[in-house]
Design a protein around this motif. Structure first.
Motif, mmCIF file in Angstrom:
data_model
loop_
_atom_site.group_PDB
_atom_site.id
_atom_site.type_symbol
_atom_site.label_atom_id
_atom_site.label_comp_id
_atom_site.label_asym_id
_atom_site.label_seq_id
_atom_site.Cartn_x
_atom_site.Cartn_y
_atom_site.Cartn_z
ATOM 1 N N LEU A 4 47.930 39.747 41.376
ATOM 2 C CA LEU A 4 48.132 38.528 42.150
ATOM 3 C C LEU A 4 47.438 37.387 41.431
ATOM 4 O O LEU A 4 46.233 37.451 41.171
ATOM 5 N N SER A 5 48.214 36.350 41.109
ATOM 6 C CA SER A 5 47.680 35.130 40.502
ATOM 7 C C SER A 5 47.980 33.987 41.466
ATOM 8 O O SER A 5 49.106 33.869 41.943
ATOM 9 N N ALA A 15 45.943 29.535 36.427
ATOM 10 C CA ALA A 15 45.722 30.311 37.654
ATOM 11 C C ALA A 15 44.254 30.177 38.010
ATOM 12 O O ALA A 15 43.387 30.288 37.149
ATOM 13 N N HIS A 16 43.954 29.921 39.281
ATOM 14 C CA HIS A 16 42.549 29.815 39.644
ATOM 15 C C HIS A 16 42.028 31.085 40.302
ATOM 16 O O HIS A 16 40.840 31.232 40.465
ATOM 17 N N THR A 17 42.898 31.999 40.633
ATOM 18 C CA THR A 17 42.479 33.307 41.150
ATOM 19 C C THR A 17 43.414 34.358 40.577
ATOM 20 O O THR A 17 44.633 34.182 40.607
ATOM 21 N N VAL A 18 42.852 35.420 40.047
ATOM 22 C CA VAL A 18 43.654 36.548 39.562
ATOM 23 C C VAL A 18 42.941 37.823 39.997
ATOM 24 O O VAL A 18 41.730 37.950 39.800
ATOM 25 N N ALA A 123 51.605 34.244 42.945
ATOM 26 C CA ALA A 123 52.517 34.990 42.069
ATOM 27 C C ALA A 123 52.096 36.452 42.088
ATOM 28 O O ALA A 123 51.017 36.804 41.602
ATOM 29 N N LEU A 124 52.950 37.290 42.673
ATOM 30 C CA LEU A 124 52.634 38.712 42.811
ATOM 31 C C LEU A 124 53.532 39.532 41.907
ATOM 32 O O LEU A 124 54.741 39.608 42.120
ATOM 33 N N MET A 125 52.932 40.132 40.867
ATOM 34 C CA MET A 125 53.654 41.041 39.993
ATOM 35 C C MET A 125 53.698 42.393 40.684
ATOM 36 O O MET A 125 52.704 43.105 40.748
#
Length: 186
Positions: A4-5, A15-18, A123-125
């Motif tokens: 999750l980004s 991205a501020h959170t990964v 953004a969820l891979m």
């Protein structure tokens, strides 16, 4: 790996959170009303038909139908050798909404869901074993990448299946695509 980004739409290049922690992903998405779960997968023949896949996951599909009121389930699958892969990718790259929840369970491969909430994009891979349920009305899009390879079970309350209402916004064009987030050479 499921990742999750989270992007600020005003700074889409960073991205501020990964995170790759399934519990953090689940909790973070739940705060936006999105259901995310990791389910055990079962061994499938490489050439498994829609009927075989649905039979193998019949118990889980039936439970989701009961719980959420879904009427139909099908299987969507795409491989890199599909001659229409570029057209399919373009179709889903524009931001849109649905009048019903969009539910996908990945039984093979991966794909990237973008969920747009206010000024942020999640953004969820998704990978094999991932279940995502995007609530109706949520602005989102999907990127299967330039060489798509995935198989998903889809559930619908609308017997017509996938029906989108496109927003006309260009946000999808401003964020990193699948190639950048999956580490795939474009």
């Amino acid at each position: 790996m499921t990742t999750l980004s989270i992007f600020n739409q005003s700074q889409p290049d960073a991205a501020h959170t990964v995170t790759t922690d399934p519990q953090v992903i689940s909790d973070t998405l739940a705060s936006q009303g999105v259901r995310f779960e990791r389910w055990p997968t079962r061994e499938l023949p490489a050439d498994a038909s829609q009927e075989q896949i649905l039979a193998i996951y019949a118990e889980e599909v039936a439970a989701l139908k009961r719980e959420c009121g879904f009427l139909t389930a099908d299987v969507v699958s795409l491989n890199p050798d599909n001659p229409q892969k570029d057209a399919f990718r373009q179709k889903f790259l524009a931001e849109h909404t649905h009048s019903e929840d969009e539910v996908r369970f990945f039984v093979r491969g991966q794909g990237l869901f973008y969920l747009h909430f206010g000024g942020q994009v999640y953004a969820l891979m998704c990978q094999k074993n991932d279940l995502i349920s995007v609530p109706n009305g949520t602005h989102h899009w999907f990127d299967m990448g330039p060489e798509p390879e995935f198989t998903c079970i889809r559930l619908f309350t609308n017997p017509d299946g996938w029906v989108a209402s496109f927003t006309g916004e260009d946000i999808a064009a401003r964020l990193p695509r699948y190639e950048a987030l999956a580490g795939v050479a474009g």
